[in-house]
Scaffold this active site. Structure first.
Site: not given
Lengths: 503, 503
Positions: A269-271, A293, A363, A387, A407
């Site tokens: 998931i995520g952009k 998923e 990350i 997953g 950042k």
């Protein structure tokens, strides 16, 4: 038709009609210290009435539960439960900032699991059995069985084993969704059979969730849509990542290793992952399929465009716009979609058999290709492994994406000498992509991996220091050269100065 | 019968008889820079003539290869190849002290792989295809197919795809071994089928290795036994580990979670795992089975005693005494044994389906249960991950064993604040055992795991410092409390002072 009529029409098993109570009443049926198994996977198909009512109850009364779901919940449910000290233990996944804070303070015991394994561990008796199941339903059939809503997750298992079941009948979901689910429950080892999926389309179960109607202690009526996904627009970095990856796929096709249909796709998931998938809209790829998923907006865009022919997942987690379009037109998607239990959507055997291309977000990763998917600064949980491990370990291609730096003034490098927490070892990582470039690590030894990663993926502001680290580490020798005294210097510098940069 | 007669009787396919040459001649057929796929798994069934002859050739001539095997080789083959600079790249496993030195000096590029994945990666084109296969045979049948010797490893795949094949017919292995092998080669994704193994005994392939006889470029005759395993006697620590684990299994049976037949066992190589298995000889366990990689002495002791009814593996690696007994009496073991390709013995789908109890050795683990199986001091390779990841990830129970402390005056603690290299994450580790005790980590959050590990597994000399680390780390917070500045202090202290102790 009044709302209540429409609800009653959705309960085709008469004995349940006497069990209709309010969410607040149902919340009182959950014993203190109970192990609760609830529906819900990445905001979709979660308990939207009873769990929130239990959180309210916990605001006034000293009660707490162990909560096992499919994955993260919608609304503010996890936050409200955490705020009211209603969670003893939580598994197998979460993505809520307030619950996260409680976890990192040690107030909630979080068991972060591979999403394929929760049912395994329950079935094997490694974790306490579910006392009570709370399952969202589109409707209840004439046998008292549940037709789920927008996710399956672990619901079929919970409903099969729980001695007490609460059903939330949600008439915000059209009845016509029936048919996209494929529910099944594995036999215990060693009596278990092979999972007979040989194609992303294969159905192996039933459209409903079987249960013993005598175990149903309450039915609650609701009319609440899933919490929509928030998808930020692709930015310069996500577009760059997407381009590097699409270029790589094109090269693989040119080498004859893949066709333009690739192999079934999985995307976290995520952009970033969403941007990569959206990138397929404009390339030469066709007849794409998905074995994933979570089905996100990009899945439906690809289906709408004709680029994707079929998608298998465990939940539908989309923006409000996509959600409305999907529910209004569910019939035209029904032969192109399937939702499965998460032990099937994430099953190692199916992932390896079908040859999945797995795209997940890191990350941070290190110069040898070990990936951290879960922890900030080596100690603080972000969401969970989800997953990503099920797919990365067993995929045909295991791809991780992240921005090279982030950042203000690129104070954080996402490529490090050593990751501060390992979720995926270098054995399970084939391709790394940042906005700076792509590292193809297949068949490389650690020292070769470091060369490619430093050259291709690192932000220019950090390249020299990483090169220097690697060169000095090599002088000390080793298959995986490291200087343990300095391995976390980027992390420590950030903690002390607010930037990973030396100046 | 002369040795040569006996050899010729073993070549039942006449066209090969014209291809018989010496090992030195065969070694000349291996091109410089070739990718060689050779038989051999943990010293068993390896190329005992041609690869050593190639090492000799490399002493005089500048030639080097990429060598892919099943696992480690016997004799001094890996050492001789490394000493003579004959290895460019080596995969997927090794266990030789001289090769290890070359790897750690960066002279040989070592690709340390999950043993189930080498065939995957070859088949998917992620690593270069095999140019030449060297396979040890007990004999060659009338179709020119190979009956392997004491291991299968990746041999069936190598022989199927290699355009050139050299066969070593070794008449030290009795012909009657035929029938214990179950050879097969998977189809490419996405055309692949489920692996139809539902019981440790299930046979799914053929007793011989199919190949195209036209690809056979040489047959070499040999009469060399496998290099025997060296098994040191159980000592106080291994006996203590074994007792803790057997006690745990008895408790699981008493709780009704397992029967005295347990579930199929996997055990890594080495004296600790062997001692644990030997412990089953004297307990209440019965009708045990094995679904493992390497069958060691303990397997045959358990079969001989009647405690074990069936064992499946990819190789037989035993001491000289056990080897002689086995080869002389192979007929009486044949209905109790099966050897499989390592992509099948280590297949995630079969391991998860059957519910394996996996017992592997750790070099070190940390207070949260992350395991290092491969690296010393964070940089130096020991052997490799082997199949430990295949089993640990997918097992019913994933158990890791090691001594709590070792060396003079217990200078090394094997339980650390943070492991210096991660091969198995906490997600994949259920039970940790040292001579000090057993930590049952199932269903525990990281902070709970740390409590149990520190209390049960740590050597008394290190307990206070680990407790102190954990307590201070908790003050900084986090799901997995750590102090990155100190995480490797045990390792760094050892490097500087020769002991992990403060005084």
């Amino acid at each position: 038709m009044t709302k209540e009529d429409s609800h009653l029409e959705r309960i085709k098993f008469n004995p349940y009609k006497d069990k209709i109570i309010s969410a607040a009443e149902a919340a009182l049926l959950i014993p203190d210290q109970a192990v609760v198994g609830a529906s819900g996977f990445t905001k979709a198909g979660d308990s939207k009435s009873v769990l929130p009512a239990f959180a309210e109850r916990a605001a006034k009364e000293n009660v707490a539960i162990t909560l096992i779901t499919g994955a993260s919940l919608g609304q503010t449910t996890d936050a409200d439960l955490a705020n009211n000290n209603a969670l003893i233990k939580r598994m197998p996944f979460q993505a809520d900032s307030i619950l996260r804070k409680s976890i990192n303070e040690g107030k909630v015991k979080y068991v972060d699991q591979h999403l394929s394994e929760t049912i395994e561990q329950l079935q094997e008796g490694h974790i306490p059995q579910v006392d009570i199941a709370i399952i969202e339903a589109t409707y209840i059939d004439q046998n008292g069985y549940i037709i789920p809503t927008t996710s399956i997750g672990n619901s079929a298992y919970f409903a099969t084993v729980a001695p007490k079941i609460i059903i939330e009948v949600n008439n915000a979901i059209p009845i016509s969704i029936c048919g996209i689910h494929d529910n099944c429950v594995p036999l215990e080892q060693p009596r278990r059979a092979a999972i007979p999926i040989h194609n992303v389309k294969d159905k192996i179960g039933e459209s409903f969730i079987r249960l013993n109607p005598e175990n149903v202690i309450a039915v609650v009526l609701s009319n609440i849509e899933d919490t929509p996904a928030q998808l930020s627009e692709p930015d310069e970095k996500t577009i760059a990542i997407s381009k590097h990856l699409l270029h790589f796929f094109e090269q693989e096709v040119k080498k004859g290793k893949l066709t333009y249909s690739l192999l079934p796709l999985q995307a976290g998931i995520g952009k970033v992952a969403n941007a990569v998938l959206t990138g397929f809209l404009h390339g030469p790829f066709e007849n794409l399929t998905m074995y994933s998923e979570v089905l996100q907006d990009s899945t439906f865009e690809l289906i709408d465009s004709g680029k994707m022919t079929f998608a298998s997942g465990s939940s539908i987690t989309v923006t409000q716009e996509c959600y409305s379009r999907l529910l209004q037109n569910i019939d035209q998607y029904k032969d192109k979609l399937i939702l499965r239990p998460q032990n099937i959507s994430n099953a190692p055997e199916v992932i390896r058999r079908l040859g999945i291309i797995a795209i997940n977000t890191a990350i941070e990763f290190d110069i040898y290709g070990n990936v951290n998917s879960t922890h900030i600064g080596g100690n603080k949980m972000m969401n969970g492994i989800g997953g990503s491990g099920d797919f990365a370990r067993n995929a045909y291609l295991s791809i991780f994406v992240t921005q090279a730096a982030s950042k203000n003034n690129n104070a954080i490098s996402h490529v490090l000498p050593m990751v501060s927490h390992v979720d995926h070892t270098e054995h399970d990582v084939d391709i790394l992509v940042t906005d700076q470039g792509l590292a193809d690590l297949r068949g490389l030894s650690p020292r070769e991996r470091a060369e490619v990663i430093i050259n291709n993926c690192v932000h220019p502001d950090y390249k020299e220091e990483l090169k220097d680290y690697f060169e000095r580490a090599k002088k000390q020798g080793g298959h995986t050269p490291h200087l343990l005294e300095e391995a976390f210097k980027f992390h420590i510098r950030f903690k002390e100065t607010g930037t990973m940069k030396t100046k």
